[in-house]
Motif scaffolding. Structure first.
Motif, PDB file in Angstrom:
ATOM      1  N   ALA A 105       0.846  -1.203   0.000  1.00  0.00           N
ATOM      2  CA  ALA A 105       0.000   0.000   0.000  1.00  0.00           C
ATOM      3  C   ALA A 105       0.879   1.250   0.000  1.00  0.00           C
ATOM      4  O   ALA A 105       0.601   2.230  -0.685  1.00  0.00           O
ATOM      5  N   ARG A 106       1.961   1.224   0.750  1.00  0.00           N
ATOM      6  CA  ARG A 106       2.850   2.379   0.815  1.00  0.00           C
ATOM      7  C   ARG A 106       3.589   2.553  -0.517  1.00  0.00           C
ATOM      8  O   ARG A 106       3.731   3.658  -1.032  1.00  0.00           O
ATOM      9  N   ARG A 107       4.049   1.430  -1.080  1.00  0.00           N
ATOM     10  CA  ARG A 107       4.808   1.499  -2.328  1.00  0.00           C
ATOM     11  C   ARG A 107       3.946   2.007  -3.490  1.00  0.00           C
ATOM     12  O   ARG A 107       4.458   2.565  -4.445  1.00  0.00           O
ATOM     13  N   GLU A 112       5.049   9.121  -5.343  1.00  0.00           N
ATOM     14  CA  GLU A 112       4.564  10.499  -5.503  1.00  0.00           C
ATOM     15  C   GLU A 112       5.312  11.476  -4.604  1.00  0.00           C
ATOM     16  O   GLU A 112       5.162  12.683  -4.737  1.00  0.00           O
ATOM     17  N   PHE A 113       6.052  10.957  -3.625  1.00  0.00           N
ATOM     18  CA  PHE A 113       6.668  11.825  -2.614  1.00  0.00           C
ATOM     19  C   PHE A 113       8.190  11.743  -2.602  1.00  0.00           C
ATOM     20  O   PHE A 113       8.822  12.072  -1.606  1.00  0.00           O
ATOM     21  N   THR A 114       8.783  11.277  -3.701  1.00  0.00           N
ATOM     22  CA  THR A 114      10.236  11.180  -3.736  1.00  0.00           C
ATOM     23  C   THR A 114      10.855  12.583  -3.662  1.00  0.00           C
ATOM     24  O   THR A 114      10.194  13.586  -3.973  1.00  0.00           O
ATOM     25  N   LEU A 240      -6.724  10.963   3.961  1.00  0.00           N
ATOM     26  CA  LEU A 240      -5.568  10.734   4.836  1.00  0.00           C
ATOM     27  C   LEU A 240      -4.482  11.785   4.573  1.00  0.00           C
ATOM     28  O   LEU A 240      -3.898  12.344   5.499  1.00  0.00           O
ATOM     29  N   LEU A 241      -4.221  12.063   3.284  1.00  0.00           N
ATOM     30  CA  LEU A 241      -3.181  13.046   2.965  1.00  0.00           C
ATOM     31  C   LEU A 241      -3.554  14.412   3.525  1.00  0.00           C
ATOM     32  O   LEU A 241      -2.711  15.143   4.043  1.00  0.00           O
ATOM     33  N   LEU A 242      -4.844  14.726   3.446  1.00  0.00           N
ATOM     34  CA  LEU A 242      -5.319  15.994   3.980  1.00  0.00           C
ATOM     35  C   LEU A 242      -5.171  16.033   5.495  1.00  0.00           C
ATOM     36  O   LEU A 242      -4.617  16.977   6.070  1.00  0.00           O
ATOM     37  N   ILE A 290       5.872  17.989  17.172  1.00  0.00           N
ATOM     38  CA  ILE A 290       4.445  18.276  17.364  1.00  0.00           C
ATOM     39  C   ILE A 290       3.575  17.028  17.426  1.00  0.00           C
ATOM     40  O   ILE A 290       2.483  17.062  17.970  1.00  0.00           O
ATOM     41  N   ALA A 291       4.041  15.907  16.837  1.00  0.00           N
ATOM     42  CA  ALA A 291       3.204  14.704  16.796  1.00  0.00           C
ATOM     43  C   ALA A 291       3.785  13.637  17.724  1.00  0.00           C
ATOM     44  O   ALA A 291       3.898  12.466  17.377  1.00  0.00           O
ATOM     45  N   ASP A 292       4.110  14.070  18.946  1.00  0.00           N
ATOM     46  CA  ASP A 292       4.737  13.237  19.968  1.00  0.00           C
ATOM     47  C   ASP A 292       3.982  11.917  20.187  1.00  0.00           C
ATOM     48  O   ASP A 292       4.584  10.873  20.415  1.00  0.00           O
ATOM     49  N   LEU A 293       2.659  11.985  20.135  1.00  0.00           N
ATOM     50  CA  LEU A 293       1.857  10.814  20.514  1.00  0.00           C
ATOM     51  C   LEU A 293       1.349  10.034  19.304  1.00  0.00           C
ATOM     52  O   LEU A 293       0.633   9.041  19.446  1.00  0.00           O
ATOM     53  N   ALA A 294       1.721  10.499  18.092  1.00  0.00           N
ATOM     54  CA  ALA A 294       1.251   9.807  16.883  1.00  0.00           C
ATOM     55  C   ALA A 294       1.909   8.440  16.759  1.00  0.00           C
ATOM     56  O   ALA A 294       1.403   7.559  16.069  1.00  0.00           O
ATOM     57  N   THR A 295       3.039   8.269  17.419  1.00  0.00           N
ATOM     58  CA  THR A 295       3.790   7.027  17.290  1.00  0.00           C
ATOM     59  C   THR A 295       3.471   6.077  18.450  1.00  0.00           C
ATOM     60  O   THR A 295       4.361   5.599  19.131  1.00  0.00           O
ATOM     61  N   SER A 296       2.178   5.831  18.671  1.00  0.00           N
ATOM     62  CA  SER A 296       1.766   4.847  19.670  1.00  0.00           C
ATOM     63  C   SER A 296       1.546   3.511  18.970  1.00  0.00           C
ATOM     64  O   SER A 296       1.289   3.460  17.770  1.00  0.00           O
ATOM     65  N   ARG A 297       1.656   2.425  19.725  1.00  0.00           N
ATOM     66  CA  ARG A 297       1.516   1.083  19.148  1.00  0.00           C
ATOM     67  C   ARG A 297       0.863   0.155  20.153  1.00  0.00           C
ATOM     68  O   ARG A 297       0.765   0.474  21.340  1.00  0.00           O
ATOM     69  N   VAL A 298       0.490  -1.064  19.691  1.00  0.00           N
ATOM     70  CA  VAL A 298       0.047  -2.102  20.604  1.00  0.00           C
ATOM     71  C   VAL A 298       0.872  -3.364  20.308  1.00  0.00           C
ATOM     72  O   VAL A 298       1.068  -3.707  19.130  1.00  0.00           O
ATOM     73  N   GLY A 351      10.985   3.878  11.149  1.00  0.00           N
ATOM     74  CA  GLY A 351      10.475   2.582  10.718  1.00  0.00           C
ATOM     75  C   GLY A 351       9.545   2.714   9.522  1.00  0.00           C
ATOM     76  O   GLY A 351       9.541   3.737   8.835  1.00  0.00           O
ATOM     77  N   ILE A 352       8.742   1.692   9.297  1.00  0.00           N
ATOM     78  CA  ILE A 352       7.975   1.620   8.049  1.00  0.00           C
ATOM     79  C   ILE A 352       6.924   2.713   7.907  1.00  0.00           C
ATOM     80  O   ILE A 352       6.514   3.029   6.800  1.00  0.00           O
ATOM     81  N   HIS A 353       6.479   3.297   9.024  1.00  0.00           N
ATOM     82  CA  HIS A 353       5.453   4.346   8.941  1.00  0.00           C
ATOM     83  C   HIS A 353       6.052   5.742   8.918  1.00  0.00           C
ATOM     84  O   HIS A 353       5.316   6.732   8.987  1.00  0.00           O
ATOM     85  N   CYS A 355       6.968   9.280   8.254  1.00  0.00           N
ATOM     86  CA  CYS A 355       6.085  10.173   7.489  1.00  0.00           C
ATOM     87  C   CYS A 355       6.259  10.068   5.967  1.00  0.00           C
ATOM     88  O   CYS A 355       7.340  10.276   5.421  1.00  0.00           O
ATOM     89  N   LEU A 356       5.140   9.781   5.310  1.00  0.00           N
ATOM     90  CA  LEU A 356       5.115   9.672   3.855  1.00  0.00           C
ATOM     91  C   LEU A 356       5.355  11.038   3.207  1.00  0.00           C
ATOM     92  O   LEU A 356       5.958  11.138   2.148  1.00  0.00           O
ATOM     93  N   GLY A 357       4.861  12.091   3.864  1.00  0.00           N
ATOM     94  CA  GLY A 357       4.926  13.432   3.273  1.00  0.00           C
ATOM     95  C   GLY A 357       6.103  14.250   3.763  1.00  0.00           C
ATOM     96  O   GLY A 357       6.137  15.462   3.576  1.00  0.00           O
ATOM     97  N   LEU A 363      10.020  20.824   2.310  1.00  0.00           N
ATOM     98  CA  LEU A 363      10.067  21.827   1.253  1.00  0.00           C
ATOM     99  C   LEU A 363       9.140  22.999   1.565  1.00  0.00           C
ATOM    100  O   LEU A 363       9.520  24.170   1.416  1.00  0.00           O
ATOM    101  N   GLU A 364       7.930  22.700   2.017  1.00  0.00           N
ATOM    102  CA  GLU A 364       6.991  23.775   2.350  1.00  0.00           C
ATOM    103  C   GLU A 364       7.579  24.678   3.426  1.00  0.00           C
ATOM    104  O   GLU A 364       7.527  25.906   3.329  1.00  0.00           O
ATOM    105  N   LEU A 365       8.151  24.062   4.464  1.00  0.00           N
ATOM    106  CA  LEU A 365       8.691  24.852   5.574  1.00  0.00           C
ATOM    107  C   LEU A 365       9.870  25.700   5.102  1.00  0.00           C
ATOM    108  O   LEU A 365      10.000  26.872   5.451  1.00  0.00           O
TER     109      LEU A 365
END
Ligand code: HEM
Ligand code: SF4
Lengths: 406, 77
Positions: A105-107, A112-114, A240-242, A290-298, A351-353, A355-357, A363-365
């Protein structure tokens, strides 16, 4: 969650998520945990608990171990908001997938984001930034940076990426901002959400009829080569991209601007030498995390992390903001230093997740900071920093408003 | 080419582990590229030039997919 093994629970540990000590410093507890209890059982709002992992090395090892799952529909996944519902019916989305589904799915979309493709977007991003800064310049002073720059720039860039026609830019921009802005009443927010979902559905249908030279068009052509177009999947990818790319980038624009204005010596060096902007962006990412807690797992199997046994079914918070201040990895971690040259932060995860963007965000920053500080040499906050409305209770840290003048 | 330490190093990439983050390309675009279709890493060099060893090692350490490795030339597969 699980049976209460009180002997390893730190009774004194406050309930996570914790507030920051000051806008630009992680919760003080993070330093204590990292030094004394780098893999600690911590309480969560709804009475559950999870393992908080705070050392850089351990955070990386959690995020590269397939025995930790990203499946946020798993009822055992750590919930960080009281009363948060587990949506078990949500369409599978990249960010929630585990191997072996995640890789293909990622590949299918990461091409698009190279780095090369992002560089090709640079002139268009520059135009977007120039346009937003024209608006800021025309606004009565003091003006809100969030409204004129932080929110519209990433929204218009996502328009560009998805191939939203110019005529629809205003609609897209206003609805995406409504969805995020604190002042939006609940009903209007839900309405904006519904309108955007319908809009993206219509957009994908239009692209299916006439696939253009954009991300959605290319996804459609690619899917046709091997079978049917997955309409619902493309709408959810667009969403998701949004969701992943708008508020995050907006918050980094706001926080980054404030942090640089508060460090005039460093801002001055950056202004004189545009070569410094990209390394400065890396340091801003690390320092703000800013996304300190986005990297939670089970955990889906028993795993040892930093000498502690984590059992299948237990939740893990891989604390990016603790890892990014780990003194073993970053000298003087609490110093903000645009010349640090440290790129091994985990502000985009690991790891595998990871950030895709990320290369789009970089570049935006880069374009925003370069252009903003060049065109507005006298830019300054219109209120003292202590009075700025920081997003203290939000999942992604940032600012609601930044009144500026020049 | 030979490194300062005297051992020539070779880059190897496991594309099945690559997640297309492009950290390697950001580190050194002369050594790394990404496939246009699926974003996975494309090595532009085999043996690492002596002057680029530090950059190659940095790319290996940064790679989020743990897809890159530096191996001594003579032991390369
Ligand atoms: C400065 C801005 C940004 C920050 C700090 C950020 C942060 C992150 C983090 C920490 C993750 C990892 C989540 C996890 O491990 O579960 C992530 C994943 C992701 N981000 Fe970003 N992000 C930013 C901008 C963007 C942009 C601009 C886009 C796209 C337009 C984007 C799209 C994504 C997607 C699709 C994922 C999921 C990737 C996967 O699961 O394979 N992000 N982001
Ligand atoms: S840094 Fe690693 S994962 Fe990213 S593109 Fe390069 S090889 Fe692939």
């Amino acid at each position: 969650m699980g049976d209460p093994v009180t002997d390893v629970t730190t009774q004194s540990t406050p309930v996570f998520p914790l507030p920051r000590t000051c806008p630009f410093a992680p919760p003080a507890e993070y330093d204590r945990l990292r030094a004394t209890e780098p893999v600690a059982r911590v309480p969560l709002p709804n009475g559950d608990w999870a393992w908080a992992v705070s050392r850089h090395e351990d955070v990386r090892s959690v995020l590269t171990d397939s025995r930790f799952s990203s499946d946020r529909t798993n009822p055992l996944f750590p919930r960080l908001v009281k009363g948060e519902r587990v949506s078990t019916d949500a369409a599978p989305s990249l960010i929630n997938m585990d191997p072996p589904e995640h890789g293909p799915a990622r590949r299918a979309v990461v091409g698009e984001f190279t780095v090369k493709r992002m560089q090709a977007m640079r002139p268009r991003i520059q135009q977007i930034v120039d346009g937003c800064l024209d608006d800021l310049l025309a606004a009565p002073r003091p003006a809100d940076l969030v409204r004129h720059v932080s929110l519209p720039v990433p929204s218009l860039v996502i328009c560009e990426l998805l191939g939203v026609s110019y005529a629809d830019h205003d609609f897209f921009q206003s609805r995406t901002s409504l969805m995020i802005a604190r002042a939006t009443p609940h009903e209007e927010r839900m309405q904006a959400f519904g309108e955007l979902n319908d809009f993206l559905g219509t957009l994908v249908t239009a692209k299916e009829a006439a696939p253009g030279d954009d991300l959605l068009g290319r996804q459609i052509l690619r899917q046709r080569e091997t079978g049917e177009v997955d309409h619902a999947g493309l709408v959810s990818l667009a969403f998701l991209l949004l969701v992943a790319g708008h508020e995050t980038t907006a918050n980094m624009i706001s926080l980054g601007t404030v942090l640089l204005l508060e460090n005039p010596g460093q801002l001055d060096r950056l202004r004189r030498d545009p070569e410094r902007t990209l390394p400065a962006v890396e340091e801003l990412l690390r320092y703000c995390t800013i996304a300190d807690l986005a990297t939670s797992r089970v955990a889906v199997a028993d795993v040892e992390v930093g000498g502690v046994l984590i059992r299948a079914g237990e939740g893990v918070l891989a604390l990016g903001n603790a890892a990014n201040r780990d003194p073993e990895v970053f000298a003087e971690p609490h110093e903000f230093d645009i010349d640090r040259g440290a790129r091994h932060h985990v502000a985009f995860g690991y790891g595998i997740h990871q950030c895709l963007g990320q290369n789009l965000a970089r570049l935006e920053l880069q374009v925003v900071f370069d252009t903003l500080f060049r065109r507005f040499p006298g830019l300054r906050l219109a209120v003292p920093m202590a009075e700025l409305p920081f997003k203290d209770d939000a999942f992604v840290y940032g600012l609601h408003e930044v009144p500026v003048t020049w | 080419m030979v490194s300062a330490g005297g051992v020539a190093m070779r880059l190897v990439a496991d594309v099945t582990r690559c997640v297309g983050a492009g950290q390697c390309v950001l580190t050194d675009a002369a050594m790394f590229d990404q496939d246009d279709a699926d974003g996975t890493v494309v090595l532009r060099v085999d043996t690492v030039p002596a002057a680029a060893q530090a950059a190659a090692a940095e790319a290996v350490a940064l790679c989020p997919g743990q897809a890159l490795a530096l191996v001594p030339e003579e032991r390369a597969p």
